[in-house]
Every structure is written in C-alpha cells, then in structure tokens.
Write a protein that holds these residues in place. Structure first.
Motif, mmCIF file in Angstrom:
data_model
loop_
_atom_site.group_PDB
_atom_site.id
_atom_site.type_symbol
_atom_site.label_atom_id
_atom_site.label_comp_id
_atom_site.label_asym_id
_atom_site.label_seq_id
_atom_site.Cartn_x
_atom_site.Cartn_y
_atom_site.Cartn_z
ATOM 1 N N GLY A 144 0.828 -1.197 0.000
ATOM 2 C CA GLY A 144 0.000 0.000 0.000
ATOM 3 C C GLY A 144 0.862 1.247 0.000
ATOM 4 O O GLY A 144 2.070 1.180 0.201
ATOM 5 N N ASP A 145 0.235 2.383 -0.226
ATOM 6 C CA ASP A 145 0.918 3.667 -0.212
ATOM 7 C C ASP A 145 0.878 4.207 1.215
ATOM 8 O O ASP A 145 -0.181 4.564 1.728
ATOM 9 N N ALA A 146 2.032 4.261 1.858
ATOM 10 C CA ALA A 146 2.088 4.705 3.252
ATOM 11 C C ALA A 146 1.615 6.143 3.410
ATOM 12 O O ALA A 146 1.225 6.551 4.511
ATOM 13 N N CYS A 147 1.648 6.904 2.311
ATOM 14 C CA CYS A 147 1.210 8.294 2.375
ATOM 15 C C CYS A 147 -0.298 8.440 2.180
ATOM 16 O O CYS A 147 -0.828 9.553 2.254
ATOM 17 N N ALA A 148 -0.970 7.344 1.912
ATOM 18 C CA ALA A 148 -2.422 7.414 1.677
ATOM 19 C C ALA A 148 -3.112 6.142 2.167
ATOM 20 O O ALA A 148 -3.966 5.588 1.489
ATOM 21 N N LEU A 149 -2.733 5.681 3.336
ATOM 22 C CA LEU A 149 -3.342 4.463 3.883
ATOM 23 C C LEU A 149 -4.775 4.730 4.330
ATOM 24 O O LEU A 149 -5.080 5.761 4.925
ATOM 25 N N LYS A 150 -5.648 3.767 4.051
ATOM 26 C CA LYS A 150 -7.033 3.834 4.498
ATOM 27 C C LYS A 150 -7.269 2.766 5.564
ATOM 28 O O LYS A 150 -6.566 1.758 5.629
ATOM 29 N N TYR A 151 -8.245 3.006 6.373
ATOM 30 C CA TYR A 151 -8.552 2.061 7.443
ATOM 31 C C TYR A 151 -8.944 0.694 6.893
ATOM 32 O O TYR A 151 -9.667 0.580 5.909
ATOM 33 N N ARG A 152 -8.423 -0.352 7.504
ATOM 34 C CA ARG A 152 -8.802 -1.736 7.233
ATOM 35 C C ARG A 152 -9.102 -2.379 8.568
ATOM 36 O O ARG A 152 -8.530 -2.006 9.599
ATOM 37 N N ASP A 153 -9.987 -3.352 8.554
ATOM 38 C CA ASP A 153 -10.381 -3.966 9.824
ATOM 39 C C ASP A 153 -9.194 -4.509 10.606
ATOM 40 O O ASP A 153 -9.140 -4.402 11.843
ATOM 41 N N GLU A 154 -8.206 -5.096 9.898
ATOM 42 C CA GLU A 154 -7.055 -5.658 10.609
ATOM 43 C C GLU A 154 -6.188 -4.575 11.248
ATOM 44 O O GLU A 154 -5.437 -4.861 12.183
ATOM 45 N N PHE A 155 -6.314 -3.329 10.767
ATOM 46 C CA PHE A 155 -5.546 -2.250 11.363
ATOM 47 C C PHE A 155 -6.081 -1.868 12.741
ATOM 48 O O PHE A 155 -5.380 -1.221 13.524
ATOM 49 N N PRO A 188 -6.622 3.542 14.362
ATOM 50 C CA PRO A 188 -7.283 4.302 15.425
ATOM 51 C C PRO A 188 -6.830 3.944 16.834
ATOM 52 O O PRO A 188 -7.001 4.744 17.754
ATOM 53 N N ASN A 189 -6.250 2.771 17.024
ATOM 54 C CA ASN A 189 -5.857 2.349 18.366
ATOM 55 C C ASN A 189 -4.345 2.336 18.580
ATOM 56 O O ASN A 189 -3.856 1.746 19.549
ATOM 57 N N VAL A 190 -3.608 2.962 17.680
ATOM 58 C CA VAL A 190 -2.157 2.998 17.832
ATOM 59 C C VAL A 190 -1.781 3.798 19.073
ATOM 60 O O VAL A 190 -2.397 4.825 19.383
ATOM 61 N N ARG A 191 -0.819 3.298 19.798
ATOM 62 C CA ARG A 191 -0.351 3.977 21.006
ATOM 63 C C ARG A 191 1.027 4.585 20.846
ATOM 64 O O ARG A 191 1.354 5.573 21.483
ATOM 65 N N ARG A 192 1.872 3.988 20.016
ATOM 66 C CA ARG A 192 3.222 4.504 19.806
ATOM 67 C C ARG A 192 3.589 4.399 18.333
ATOM 68 O O ARG A 192 3.162 3.481 17.630
ATOM 69 N N PHE A 193 4.416 5.336 17.885
ATOM 70 C CA PHE A 193 4.916 5.367 16.510
ATOM 71 C C PHE A 193 6.404 5.661 16.581
ATOM 72 O O PHE A 193 6.819 6.743 16.966
ATOM 73 N N LEU A 194 7.237 4.681 16.229
ATOM 74 C CA LEU A 194 8.685 4.863 16.200
ATOM 75 C C LEU A 194 9.096 5.193 14.768
ATOM 76 O O LEU A 194 9.063 4.337 13.886
ATOM 77 N N LEU A 195 9.451 6.439 14.531
ATOM 78 C CA LEU A 195 9.794 6.958 13.207
ATOM 79 C C LEU A 195 11.311 7.117 13.119
ATOM 80 O O LEU A 195 11.894 7.960 13.807
ATOM 81 N N CYS A 196 11.953 6.289 12.298
ATOM 82 C CA CYS A 196 13.417 6.289 12.182
ATOM 83 C C CYS A 196 13.819 6.669 10.759
ATOM 84 O O CYS A 196 13.324 6.094 9.800
ATOM 85 N N ASP A 197 14.721 7.628 10.636
ATOM 86 C CA ASP A 197 15.164 8.087 9.326
ATOM 87 C C ASP A 197 16.500 8.798 9.490
ATOM 88 O O ASP A 197 17.085 8.779 10.580
ATOM 89 N N THR A 198 16.982 9.416 8.419
ATOM 90 C CA THR A 198 18.207 10.215 8.472
ATOM 91 C C THR A 198 17.870 11.649 8.126
ATOM 92 O O THR A 198 17.188 11.906 7.132
ATOM 93 N N ALA A 199 18.323 12.581 8.935
ATOM 94 C CA ALA A 199 18.010 13.997 8.730
ATOM 95 C C ALA A 199 19.056 14.656 7.840
ATOM 96 O O ALA A 199 20.182 14.193 7.721
ATOM 97 N N ARG A 200 18.663 15.754 7.227
ATOM 98 C CA ARG A 200 19.566 16.520 6.359
ATOM 99 C C ARG A 200 20.492 17.369 7.214
ATOM 100 O O ARG A 200 20.053 18.091 8.115
#
Length: 280
Positions: A144-155, A188-200
């Motif tokens: 899927g497109d992470a920039c345009a994800l839609k809700y799915r029951d498994e999510f 809708p029930n996410v509690r944490r988001f670990l966002l890892c990348d490299t900054a400019r």
C-alpha cells in the motif's frame, strides 16, 4: 588536537566522499560549471537542487570552494522515471547501516515501552526472509501507499507503528502533515509510533545568521561517511530530505507528540518516539 579515533573516522569518510566526488568532477567538467550556482542553473536550464548537490560533493573534497551524471541535471531530461529506486536492493543494502545506526536507537526506544516484539525487518524480500526465519505465521505483508493508507479492519488491532528510512518520502511539508494525520485515522488504536530516518545536515546554509539553518548542520570540511552519498543521491532524484527542525515543525499539526528522540551523530540517523495527541 583531534583523537586518533576521530582522525581515523574522518579519513574513512574522506575516502567515501572522494568516491562520490569523482564522477561529480566529470559532470562539472562536462557542464563547464564555474559560476554562481543559481545563475548557472537558470542560464543552462539545470535542476537547482541537483546542481547544489554536485557543488557540495566537489566542495567536500576541496575541488571547488562553495560560496555553493549530467544527463539528469538538465531539466529537459527530468521527465518520467529519470531515476528509480530499487526497493528490494535498498532493503538488502541497508541491513548493515540498520545494524550499525538504527538498531541501537530503535531497540533502546523499544526497551522503554511495554511492548514485547521479536520480528525481522520491499515486500517479497521481507516475506521470503520471514519464511527462512520461521516467522511467516506471525507476520502479514500488505502492499500500500504509506502516504495514503485507508482504514482496514485488521488495522484496528495495531497499537505500534514503525517506519524505517522512508519518512522523507512523506514530504513536502503539506504532504507530510496530511500523511501523519492519515496514519492516525488508519490506525485508530495505535499507542506509539517509532519513526526512524536520516536527517539533512549537509545541504543547509552554512551562514550562521540564517534562521532556517539546522542546529546539526555540518560544513564541507567535516562531512561524515554516508551523508554525502545520501543527500547528493536524493538531490539528483529531486527528493527533499528534511532536517530535524523540519520534523519538529510538523508533528503537532499532524497529531503526534514526541516523547523522546534519539540521534546518532554525526551523519544524524534519528528515531522519534511518538504518541497520538488527545488519544482516548
């Protein structure tokens, strides 16, 4: 006086940066590049971001003093798929970088949560790896497109999100804010988001009076290993790499609060430990 360890790291970085700069010298020669970057790009119909990356590569190895594949520098050729990224190859090639830079930050962040997760990190490659490691019954891969994800029951059951080395694909800014908001809706029930990348850190203004300059900016004389290839490559692909300050400026508007941030200087991989704002 710098320590031997620092000198050793700088020497290795210089070898890496020289390998990046070598083809840049040929490109600059072919272009006849020898004047103000902005004026030169306008006069010769060249992509300004790519040309700035080229100039930084040359300045890093002292070929030019910056006051700033030639085919894709020319705007007439920057149409269609003028540059492609091979996702499976990137996933495989990044394993060493992941182990050396991101794993220490990610597992440190994970250790400070109450999650107990044991899994392995492009889709077909990951699925094949999960079979080899006996995890295929515990992992599901969805394209899927992470920039345009839609809700799915498994999510609905997902309470932890992770993102590795793809956050810069959320940008430019307005797109990033929209993506961060859409992730809240999709999970809708996410509690944490670990966002890892490299900054400019390199392609910033080196003028200290410039308020848009990152606090982590480095000069051409101190460019660490990985940075030049990462930032020049993405400049050629016309992909914006945000600074840490850019990320800090979108989180709240996107619906997230940063609990803690981890960085790995000097090339500045980072991990942001986020939680939804006003979660009920």
């Amino acid at each position: 006086m710098a320590s031997k360890l620092t000198d050793s790291k700088h020497a290795v970085a210089h070898i890496f940066n020289s390998a990046i700069a070598a083809p840049a010298i040929a490109a600059a020669w072919e272009l006849g590049f020898s004047m103000n970057i902005t004026d030169y790009a306008e006069q010769h119909d060249l992509d300004l971001g790519s040309l700035k990356g080229l100039a930084s590569a040359l300045a890093t190895v002292h070929v030019v003093k910056q006051d700033a594949n030639t085919h894709v520098l020319r705007n007439e050729n920057r149409t269609g798929s003028f540059y492609n990224r091979e996702s499976a190859a990137i996933a495989y090639a990044c394993r060493e970088a992941n182990a050396g830079f991101f794993d220490p930050m990610f597992w440190k962040a994970m250790g400070e949560t109450d999650y107990q997760i044991h899994s392995v990190p492009a889709l077909e490659f990951a699925a094949a790896e999960s079979v080899l490691r006996g995890l295929s019954d515990r992992l599901t891969f969805i394209q899927g497109d992470a920039c345009a994800l839609k809700y799915r029951d498994e999510f609905n059951q997902v309470d932890l999100l992770t993102s590795f080395l793809m956050g810069h694909d959320f940008w430019p800014r307005e797109n990033c804010v929209a993506t961060l908001k859409s992730l809240r809706t999709a999970f809708p029930n996410v509690r944490r988001f670990l966002l890892c990348d490299t900054a400019r850190v390199l392609l910033d203004s080196t003028d200290k009076s410039d308020t848009s300059r990152s606090r982590h900016a480095v000069t051409e004389g101190g460019v660490p290993i990985f940075t030049l290839g990462f930032e020049f490559g993405h400049a050629m692909m016309d992909t914006f790499i945000p600074t840490i300050e850019d990320w800090e400026g979108v989180l709240e508007e996107g619906g997230w609060r940063c609990n803690k941030s981890y960085t790995f200087p000097p090339s500045l991989p980072f991990c942001l430990d986020l939680e939804p704002i006003n979660q009920h």
